[in-house]
Design an enzyme around this catalytic site. Structure first.
Site, PDB file in Angstrom:
ATOM      1  CD  GLU A  78      -1.687   0.945   4.587  1.00  0.00           C
ATOM      2  OE1 GLU A  78      -2.444   1.905   4.362  1.00  0.00           O
ATOM      3  OE2 GLU A  78      -2.018  -0.236   4.369  1.00  0.00           O
ATOM      4  CE1 TYR A 128      -7.311   0.368   4.326  1.00  0.00           C
ATOM      5  CE2 TYR A 128      -6.172   2.433   3.906  1.00  0.00           C
ATOM      6  CZ  TYR A 128      -6.139   1.071   4.108  1.00  0.00           C
ATOM      7  OH  TYR A 128      -4.938   0.402   4.074  1.00  0.00           O
ATOM      8  CG  HIS A 132      -2.138  -0.856   1.066  1.00  0.00           C
ATOM      9  ND1 HIS A 132      -3.014  -1.112   2.087  1.00  0.00           N
ATOM     10  CD2 HIS A 132      -2.621  -1.537  -0.005  1.00  0.00           C
ATOM     11  CE1 HIS A 132      -3.990  -1.901   1.655  1.00  0.00           C
ATOM     12  NE2 HIS A 132      -3.770  -2.181   0.387  1.00  0.00           N
TER      13      HIS A 132
HETATM   14  C1  HEM Z   1      -9.028  -3.653   4.883  1.00  0.00           C
HETATM   15  C2  HEM Z   1      -8.703  -3.120   3.700  1.00  0.00           C
HETATM   16  C3  HEM Z   1      -7.717  -3.697   2.709  1.00  0.00           C
HETATM   17  C4  HEM Z   1      -7.171  -4.953   2.612  1.00  0.00           C
HETATM   18  C5  HEM Z   1      -7.375  -6.160   3.518  1.00  0.00           C
HETATM   19  C6  HEM Z   1      -6.293  -4.937   1.448  1.00  0.00           C
HETATM   20  C7  HEM Z   1      -5.561  -6.021   0.977  1.00  0.00           C
HETATM   21  C8  HEM Z   1      -4.652  -6.001  -0.056  1.00  0.00           C
HETATM   22  C9  HEM Z   1      -3.831  -7.124  -0.511  1.00  0.00           C
HETATM   23  C10 HEM Z   1      -3.882  -8.535   0.058  1.00  0.00           C
HETATM   24  C11 HEM Z   1      -3.042  -6.694  -1.514  1.00  0.00           C
HETATM   25  C12 HEM Z   1      -1.995  -7.506  -2.294  1.00  0.00           C
HETATM   26  C13 HEM Z   1      -0.666  -7.366  -1.555  1.00  0.00           C
HETATM   27  C14 HEM Z   1       0.457  -8.124  -2.238  1.00  0.00           C
HETATM   28  O1  HEM Z   1       0.986  -7.622  -3.248  1.00  0.00           O
HETATM   29  O2  HEM Z   1       0.801  -9.208  -1.762  1.00  0.00           O
HETATM   30  C15 HEM Z   1      -3.347  -5.294  -1.717  1.00  0.00           C
HETATM   31  C16 HEM Z   1      -2.760  -4.500  -2.676  1.00  0.00           C
HETATM   32  C17 HEM Z   1      -3.266  -3.302  -3.082  1.00  0.00           C
HETATM   33  N1  HEM Z   1      -4.261  -2.593  -2.450  1.00  0.00           N
HETATM   34 FE1  HEM Z   1      -5.181  -3.082  -0.715  1.00  0.00          FE
HETATM   35  N2  HEM Z   1      -6.323  -3.696   0.881  1.00  0.00           N
HETATM   36  C18 HEM Z   1      -7.190  -2.913   1.600  1.00  0.00           C
HETATM   37  C19 HEM Z   1      -7.511  -1.600   1.324  1.00  0.00           C
HETATM   38  C20 HEM Z   1      -7.144  -0.928   0.182  1.00  0.00           C
HETATM   39  C21 HEM Z   1      -7.614   0.376  -0.220  1.00  0.00           C
HETATM   40  C22 HEM Z   1      -8.558   1.230   0.616  1.00  0.00           C
HETATM   41  C23 HEM Z   1      -7.051   0.668  -1.421  1.00  0.00           C
HETATM   42  C24 HEM Z   1      -7.255   1.890  -2.303  1.00  0.00           C
HETATM   43  C25 HEM Z   1      -8.413   2.367  -2.621  1.00  0.00           C
HETATM   44  C26 HEM Z   1      -6.203  -0.443  -1.778  1.00  0.00           C
HETATM   45  C27 HEM Z   1      -5.431  -0.506  -2.920  1.00  0.00           C
HETATM   46  C28 HEM Z   1      -4.505  -1.475  -3.193  1.00  0.00           C
HETATM   47  C29 HEM Z   1      -3.597  -1.443  -4.342  1.00  0.00           C
HETATM   48  C30 HEM Z   1      -3.533  -0.349  -5.414  1.00  0.00           C
HETATM   49  C31 HEM Z   1      -2.816  -2.595  -4.270  1.00  0.00           C
HETATM   50  C32 HEM Z   1      -1.728  -3.051  -5.237  1.00  0.00           C
HETATM   51  C33 HEM Z   1      -2.336  -3.951  -6.296  1.00  0.00           C
HETATM   52  C34 HEM Z   1      -1.298  -4.530  -7.243  1.00  0.00           C
HETATM   53  O3  HEM Z   1      -0.223  -4.934  -6.780  1.00  0.00           O
HETATM   54  O4  HEM Z   1      -1.583  -4.587  -8.449  1.00  0.00           O
HETATM   55  N3  HEM Z   1      -6.284  -1.384  -0.788  1.00  0.00           N
HETATM   56  N4  HEM Z   1      -4.310  -4.898  -0.818  1.00  0.00           N
END
Ligand code: HEM
Length: 148
Positions: free
Chosen positions: A139, A97, A87
């Site tokens: 973060e 969020y 993130h």
């Molecule tokens: C409780 C809330 C959230 C959880 C549990 C979560 C979970 C995750 C997970 C598991 C990944 C992949 C991590 C990896 O590369 O191993 C990820 C990546 C990401 N998350 Fe979150 N996330 C949350 C909230 C958010 C929010 C609010 C945003 C933006 C609006 C966001 C945007 C992203 C982006 C842009 C990536 C990278 C995707 C990529 O690598 O292509 N996430 N998140």
């Protein structure tokens, strides 16, 4: 640290997590349809997908899987570290969020229909914010270290 979830909320989330995961792909797909209506949010993912070459579907899948372990934070710790690091790389901020909550919860209702009662959706909303608070705090620490 976030306020712990009530035993009732945890029980509801855990009881319904398997059903949600069973429909995981549909819920995830629907969530992204809703989320990407906002061009600013979509841009965060476009950039990330560009960097990683991967679809961001893991996010919704992770939320569904995570919720099963809301009472076992030790189990989640390594995943929380990895997600927070990703993130920070992709510049996710606290203000992003609510958009995910506002996309995920209606997506659950869209797919599960009447089975997703208000009680269940409220429990999932609480679980989402519980996890979100943990990520937001971690973060913030990482952004601070980066700035120092
Ligand atoms: C409780 C809330 C959230 C959880 C549990 C979560 C979970 C995750 C997970 C598991 C990944 C992949 C991590 C990896 O590369 O191993 C990820 C990546 C990401 N998350 Fe979150 N996330 C949350 C909230 C958010 C929010 C609010 C945003 C933006 C609006 C966001 C945007 C992203 C982006 C842009 C990536 C990278 C995707 C990529 O690598 O292509 N996430 N998140």
């Amino acid at each position: 640290m976030s306020k712990p979830l009530s035993p009732e909320t945890m029980a509801l989330v855990k009881a319904t997590a398997p059903a949600l995961q069973q429909h995981g792909v549909e819920i995830t797909t629907r969530m992204y349809q809703r989320l990407f209506v906002d061009p600013e949010i979509k841009a965060l993912f476009d950039m990330a997908a560009h960097e990683s070459g991967a679809q961001p579907k893991r996010l919704a899948a992770a939320i569904l899987a995570f919720a099963q372990n809301v009472d076992k934070l030790d189990v989640l710790k390594p995943a929380i570290e990895r997600i927070a690091a990703r993130h920070v790389e992709t510049h996710i901020k606290p203000e992003h969020y609510p958009a995910v909550a506002n996309a995920l919860l209606p997506a659950i209702r869209d797919i599960l229909g009447e089975a997703a009662t208000d009680e269940i959706l409220n429990a999932w909303g609480e679980a989402y914010w519980f996890l979100a608070d943990i990520l937001i705090n971690r973060e913030a620490q990482l952004y601070q270290t980066e700035a120092a």
